[in-house]
Scaffold this active site. Structure first.
Site, short mmCIF file in Angstrom:
data_model
loop_
_atom_site.label_atom_id
_atom_site.label_comp_id
_atom_site.label_asym_id
_atom_site.label_seq_id
_atom_site.Cartn_x
_atom_site.Cartn_y
_atom_site.Cartn_z
N LYS A 1 39.53 40.28 34.63
CA LYS A 1 39.96 39.62 35.88
C LYS A 1 41.48 39.68 36.06
O LYS A 1 42.13 38.69 36.39
CB LYS A 1 39.46 38.19 35.92
CG LYS A 1 37.92 38.08 35.89
CD LYS A 1 37.46 36.65 36.01
CE LYS A 1 35.95 36.54 36.01
NZ LYS A 1 35.36 36.85 34.68
N ARG A 2 42.05 40.85 35.88
CA ARG A 2 43.49 41.00 36.02
C ARG A 2 43.89 41.01 37.49
O ARG A 2 43.15 41.48 38.35
CB ARG A 2 43.96 42.30 35.35
CG ARG A 2 43.72 42.36 33.84
CD ARG A 2 44.42 41.23 33.12
NE ARG A 2 44.52 41.48 31.68
CZ ARG A 2 43.93 40.75 30.75
NH1 ARG A 2 43.18 39.73 31.09
NH2 ARG A 2 44.09 41.04 29.46
#
Length: 281
Positions: free
Chosen positions: A99-100
Protein backbone atom coordinates in the site's frame (compact mmCIF):
# COMPACT_ATOMS: atom_id res chain seq x y z
CA UNK A 1 11.61 -4.02 -21.27
CA UNK A 2 11.50 -6.97 -18.88
CA UNK A 3 10.46 -9.58 -21.44
CA UNK A 4 7.46 -10.48 -19.27
CA UNK A 5 3.99 -10.50 -20.72
CA UNK A 6 1.85 -7.75 -19.20
CA UNK A 7 0.57 -8.61 -15.75
CA UNK A 8 -3.05 -8.55 -16.87
CA UNK A 9 -2.45 -11.23 -19.49
CA UNK A 10 -0.53 -13.42 -17.07
CA UNK A 11 -3.18 -12.97 -14.40
CA UNK A 12 -6.04 -13.83 -16.77
CA UNK A 13 -4.29 -17.07 -17.73
CA UNK A 14 -3.50 -17.97 -14.11
CA UNK A 15 -7.09 -17.33 -13.05
CA UNK A 16 -8.45 -19.43 -15.90
CA UNK A 17 -6.06 -22.30 -15.22
CA UNK A 18 -5.91 -22.29 -11.41
CA UNK A 19 -9.07 -20.46 -10.41
CA UNK A 20 -9.15 -16.84 -9.25
CA UNK A 21 -8.18 -17.34 -5.58
CA UNK A 22 -5.59 -15.11 -3.93
CA UNK A 23 -4.16 -16.42 -0.66
CA UNK A 24 -2.73 -13.86 1.73
CA UNK A 25 0.49 -14.49 3.63
CA UNK A 26 -0.14 -12.58 6.86
CA UNK A 27 2.21 -13.81 9.59
CA UNK A 28 0.94 -11.67 12.43
CA UNK A 29 1.82 -12.59 15.99
CA UNK A 30 -1.49 -14.24 16.90
CA UNK A 31 -1.39 -16.51 13.87
CA UNK A 32 2.20 -17.53 14.55
CA UNK A 33 1.08 -18.45 18.06
CA UNK A 34 -1.82 -20.51 16.71
CA UNK A 35 0.69 -22.44 14.63
CA UNK A 36 2.84 -23.05 17.72
CA UNK A 37 5.60 -20.79 16.41
CA UNK A 38 7.58 -18.13 18.18
CA UNK A 39 7.05 -14.51 17.20
CA UNK A 40 10.55 -14.18 15.79
CA UNK A 41 12.39 -14.51 12.48
CA UNK A 42 12.61 -18.29 12.81
CA UNK A 43 8.84 -18.51 13.26
CA UNK A 44 8.29 -16.07 10.42
CA UNK A 45 10.47 -18.12 8.07
CA UNK A 46 8.79 -21.39 9.00
CA UNK A 47 5.33 -19.89 8.52
CA UNK A 48 6.04 -18.29 5.17
CA UNK A 49 7.90 -21.30 3.78
CA UNK A 50 5.07 -23.62 4.79
CA UNK A 51 2.43 -21.51 3.04
CA UNK A 52 4.49 -21.14 -0.13
CA UNK A 53 5.33 -24.83 -0.31
CA UNK A 54 1.71 -25.81 0.35
CA UNK A 55 -0.12 -23.64 -2.17
CA UNK A 56 2.17 -21.73 -4.56
CA UNK A 57 2.02 -24.47 -7.17
CA UNK A 58 -1.78 -24.43 -7.32
CA UNK A 59 -3.27 -20.99 -6.56
CA UNK A 60 -3.26 -18.08 -8.99
CA UNK A 61 -1.99 -15.43 -6.59
CA UNK A 62 -0.13 -15.15 -3.30
CA UNK A 63 -0.26 -11.83 -1.46
CA UNK A 64 2.33 -11.31 1.26
CA UNK A 65 1.64 -8.41 3.61
CA UNK A 66 5.01 -6.68 3.80
CA UNK A 67 4.41 -5.08 7.21
CA UNK A 68 4.46 -8.44 8.98
CA UNK A 69 7.92 -9.09 7.54
CA UNK A 70 9.28 -5.57 7.90
CA UNK A 71 8.63 -5.56 11.65
CA UNK A 72 11.58 -7.95 12.04
CA UNK A 73 13.96 -5.59 10.26
CA UNK A 74 16.45 -6.69 7.62
CA UNK A 75 16.18 -10.38 8.52
CA UNK A 76 12.42 -10.24 8.05
CA UNK A 77 12.80 -8.53 4.69
CA UNK A 78 15.25 -11.27 3.68
CA UNK A 79 12.54 -13.84 4.45
CA UNK A 80 10.12 -11.84 2.32
CA UNK A 81 12.57 -11.74 -0.59
CA UNK A 82 12.98 -15.52 -0.45
CA UNK A 83 9.24 -16.08 -0.19
CA UNK A 84 8.53 -13.91 -3.22
CA UNK A 85 11.16 -15.68 -5.31
CA UNK A 86 10.01 -19.16 -4.32
CA UNK A 87 6.33 -18.38 -4.86
CA UNK A 88 7.00 -17.03 -8.34
CA UNK A 89 9.25 -20.00 -9.16
CA UNK A 90 6.34 -22.32 -8.25
CA UNK A 91 4.07 -20.54 -10.72
CA UNK A 92 2.03 -18.26 -8.46
CA UNK A 93 1.79 -14.57 -9.23
CA UNK A 94 2.85 -12.41 -6.30
CA UNK A 95 0.94 -9.28 -5.32
CA UNK A 96 2.98 -7.37 -2.76
CA UNK A 97 0.58 -5.84 -0.25
CA UNK A 98 2.55 -2.76 0.76
CA UNK A 99 0.00 0.00 0.00
CA UNK A 100 2.72 2.48 -0.93
CA UNK A 101 1.78 6.02 -1.83
CA UNK A 102 3.82 9.23 -2.05
CA UNK A 103 4.88 11.88 -4.54
CA UNK A 104 7.70 12.45 -6.98
CA UNK A 105 11.05 10.81 -6.39
CA UNK A 106 9.79 9.02 -3.27
CA UNK A 107 7.01 7.31 -5.21
CA UNK A 108 9.55 6.45 -7.88
CA UNK A 109 11.77 4.83 -5.22
CA UNK A 110 8.86 2.77 -3.90
CA UNK A 111 8.18 1.65 -7.45
CA UNK A 112 11.84 0.70 -7.95
CA UNK A 113 11.68 -1.42 -4.79
CA UNK A 114 8.85 -3.64 -5.98
CA UNK A 115 8.29 -3.18 -9.71
CA UNK A 116 11.78 -3.13 -11.26
CA UNK A 117 12.66 -6.50 -12.75
CA UNK A 118 16.09 -6.52 -11.06
CA UNK A 119 14.86 -5.57 -7.57
CA UNK A 120 15.22 -8.22 -4.85
CA UNK A 121 11.54 -7.75 -4.00
CA UNK A 122 10.27 -7.64 -7.60
CA UNK A 123 6.63 -8.65 -7.54
CA UNK A 124 4.07 -9.21 -10.25
CA UNK A 125 1.94 -6.42 -8.81
CA UNK A 126 1.88 -3.95 -5.94
CA UNK A 127 -0.94 -2.46 -3.89
CA UNK A 128 -0.79 1.34 -3.83
CA UNK A 129 -2.68 4.21 -2.21
CA UNK A 130 -3.81 7.04 -4.52
CA UNK A 131 -4.87 9.47 -1.81
CA UNK A 132 -2.20 12.01 -2.59
CA UNK A 133 -3.98 12.25 -5.95
CA UNK A 134 -4.11 9.60 -8.64
CA UNK A 135 -1.40 11.43 -10.58
CA UNK A 136 1.05 10.81 -7.75
CA UNK A 137 1.10 7.16 -8.85
CA UNK A 138 2.55 8.02 -12.27
CA UNK A 139 6.07 6.69 -11.50
CA UNK A 140 4.61 3.36 -10.42
CA UNK A 141 2.32 3.17 -13.46
CA UNK A 142 5.24 3.84 -15.80
CA UNK A 143 7.58 1.32 -14.18
CA UNK A 144 4.87 -1.33 -14.02
CA UNK A 145 4.27 -0.95 -17.75
CA UNK A 146 7.99 -1.14 -18.46
CA UNK A 147 8.47 -4.33 -16.45
CA UNK A 148 5.30 -6.27 -17.23
CA UNK A 149 3.96 -5.70 -13.72
CA UNK A 150 0.68 -4.34 -12.39
CA UNK A 151 -0.89 -2.23 -9.67
CA UNK A 152 -3.89 -2.62 -7.40
CA UNK A 153 -5.13 0.82 -6.41
CA UNK A 154 -7.19 1.32 -3.26
CA UNK A 155 -10.62 2.36 -4.50
CA UNK A 156 -13.51 1.03 -2.38
CA UNK A 157 -12.05 -0.64 0.67
CA UNK A 158 -13.99 -2.59 3.26
CA UNK A 159 -12.70 -0.82 6.38
CA UNK A 160 -15.34 1.52 7.85
CA UNK A 161 -12.91 4.45 8.01
CA UNK A 162 -12.34 4.37 4.27
CA UNK A 163 -15.68 5.92 3.50
CA UNK A 164 -14.76 9.38 4.74
CA UNK A 165 -12.28 9.64 1.86
CA UNK A 166 -13.61 7.26 -0.77
CA UNK A 167 -17.23 8.42 -0.55
CA UNK A 168 -16.39 12.12 -0.52
CA UNK A 169 -18.10 13.84 -3.45
CA UNK A 170 -16.06 15.93 -5.86
CA UNK A 171 -17.18 19.13 -7.53
CA UNK A 172 -18.17 17.14 -10.63
CA UNK A 173 -20.66 15.10 -8.57
CA UNK A 174 -18.63 11.87 -8.68
CA UNK A 175 -17.21 10.48 -5.48
CA UNK A 176 -13.52 9.74 -4.97
CA UNK A 177 -13.82 5.95 -5.20
CA UNK A 178 -15.64 6.19 -8.54
CA UNK A 179 -12.98 8.61 -9.76
CA UNK A 180 -10.24 6.07 -9.02
CA UNK A 181 -12.15 3.42 -10.96
CA UNK A 182 -12.44 5.79 -13.91
CA UNK A 183 -8.69 6.47 -13.89
CA UNK A 184 -8.00 2.74 -13.94
CA UNK A 185 -10.44 2.14 -16.79
CA UNK A 186 -8.50 4.73 -18.78
CA UNK A 187 -5.19 2.97 -18.01
CA UNK A 188 -6.62 -0.32 -19.28
CA UNK A 189 -8.21 0.98 -22.49
CA UNK A 190 -7.65 -1.43 -25.37
CA UNK A 191 -5.74 -4.01 -23.31
CA UNK A 192 -6.48 -7.66 -24.03
CA UNK A 193 -7.38 -10.05 -22.51
CA UNK A 194 -7.20 -7.96 -19.32
CA UNK A 195 -5.55 -4.72 -18.29
CA UNK A 196 -2.79 -4.67 -15.68
CA UNK A 197 -4.13 -1.87 -13.49
CA UNK A 198 -6.67 -3.09 -10.97
CA UNK A 199 -8.65 -1.79 -8.02
CA UNK A 200 -9.02 -2.98 -4.46
CA UNK A 201 -12.76 -3.35 -3.83
CA UNK A 202 -14.06 -5.01 -0.67
CA UNK A 203 -16.19 -8.12 -1.03
CA UNK A 204 -18.12 -7.09 2.10
CA UNK A 205 -19.56 -3.87 0.64
CA UNK A 206 -22.84 -5.25 -0.68
CA UNK A 207 -24.50 -4.04 -3.86
CA UNK A 208 -22.07 -1.86 -5.85
CA UNK A 209 -24.26 -1.52 -8.92
CA UNK A 210 -23.99 2.27 -8.81
CA UNK A 211 -20.25 1.97 -9.55
CA UNK A 212 -18.67 1.18 -12.91
CA UNK A 213 -16.60 -1.82 -11.86
CA UNK A 214 -15.93 -3.03 -15.40
CA UNK A 215 -12.55 -1.30 -15.68
CA UNK A 216 -11.09 -3.93 -18.04
CA UNK A 217 -8.77 -4.78 -15.18
CA UNK A 218 -8.72 -7.03 -12.13
CA UNK A 219 -10.56 -6.32 -8.88
CA UNK A 220 -8.73 -7.53 -5.78
CA UNK A 221 -11.47 -8.35 -3.29
CA UNK A 222 -10.55 -8.79 0.37
CA UNK A 223 -13.18 -9.91 2.84
CA UNK A 224 -13.87 -13.56 2.00
CA UNK A 225 -13.81 -15.81 5.06
CA UNK A 226 -12.98 -14.26 8.41
CA UNK A 227 -14.39 -10.83 7.47
CA UNK A 228 -17.79 -12.33 6.70
CA UNK A 229 -18.16 -12.47 2.92
CA UNK A 230 -18.58 -15.79 1.12
CA UNK A 231 -17.84 -16.86 -2.45
CA UNK A 232 -21.58 -16.96 -3.09
CA UNK A 233 -21.76 -13.22 -2.34
CA UNK A 234 -19.43 -12.26 -5.18
CA UNK A 235 -21.94 -12.03 -8.08
CA UNK A 236 -24.24 -9.82 -6.03
CA UNK A 237 -21.41 -7.44 -5.13
CA UNK A 238 -19.57 -7.29 -8.44
CA UNK A 239 -22.26 -7.97 -11.02
CA UNK A 240 -21.04 -8.25 -14.60
CA UNK A 241 -17.43 -7.60 -13.51
CA UNK A 242 -17.33 -10.74 -11.36
CA UNK A 243 -15.20 -12.67 -13.87
CA UNK A 244 -12.34 -10.25 -13.23
CA UNK A 245 -12.52 -10.50 -9.44
CA UNK A 246 -9.55 -11.91 -7.53
CA UNK A 247 -10.99 -12.80 -4.11
CA UNK A 248 -8.45 -12.70 -1.30
CA UNK A 249 -8.63 -15.22 1.53
CA UNK A 250 -6.11 -15.05 4.36
CA UNK A 251 -7.19 -16.40 7.73
CA UNK A 252 -9.76 -18.71 6.14
CA UNK A 253 -6.85 -20.68 4.68
CA UNK A 254 -4.03 -19.87 7.10
CA UNK A 255 -5.87 -21.03 10.21
CA UNK A 256 -5.55 -24.60 8.90
CA UNK A 257 -1.76 -24.54 9.34
CA UNK A 258 0.83 -25.58 10.14
CA UNK A 259 -0.25 -28.79 8.42
CA UNK A 260 0.62 -28.35 4.74
CA UNK A 261 -2.01 -30.81 3.54
CA UNK A 262 -4.72 -29.00 5.49
CA UNK A 263 -3.58 -25.66 4.04
CA UNK A 264 -3.65 -27.09 0.54
CA UNK A 265 -7.07 -28.63 1.03
CA UNK A 266 -8.49 -25.37 2.39
CA UNK A 267 -7.10 -23.39 -0.54
CA UNK A 268 -8.52 -25.87 -3.02
CA UNK A 269 -11.96 -25.75 -1.36
CA UNK A 270 -12.05 -21.96 -1.54
CA UNK A 271 -10.78 -21.99 -5.12
CA UNK A 272 -13.51 -24.41 -6.18
CA UNK A 273 -16.25 -22.49 -4.35
CA UNK A 274 -15.10 -19.25 -5.95
CA UNK A 275 -14.83 -20.80 -9.41
CA UNK A 276 -18.37 -22.14 -9.08
CA UNK A 277 -19.69 -18.79 -7.85
CA UNK A 278 -18.19 -16.68 -10.64
CA UNK A 279 -18.75 -19.05 -13.57
CA UNK A 280 -21.98 -18.38 -15.47
CA UNK A 281 -24.40 -21.29 -15.25
Amino acid sequence: MSGLEPFGARLRRAMDERGPLCVGIDPHASLLAEWGLNDDVTGLERFSRTVVEAVADRVAVLKPQSAFFERFGSRGVAVLEKSVAEARAAGALVVMDAKRGDIGSTMAAYAESFLHKDAPLFSDALTVSPYLGYGSLSPAVALARENGAGLFVLALTSNPEGGEVQHAVRSDGRNVGATMLAHLAAENTGEEPLGSFGAVVGATLGDLSTYELDINGPLLAPGIGAQGATPADLPGVFGAAVRNVVPNVSRGVLRHGPDAVALRDAAERFAEEIRHAVTPS
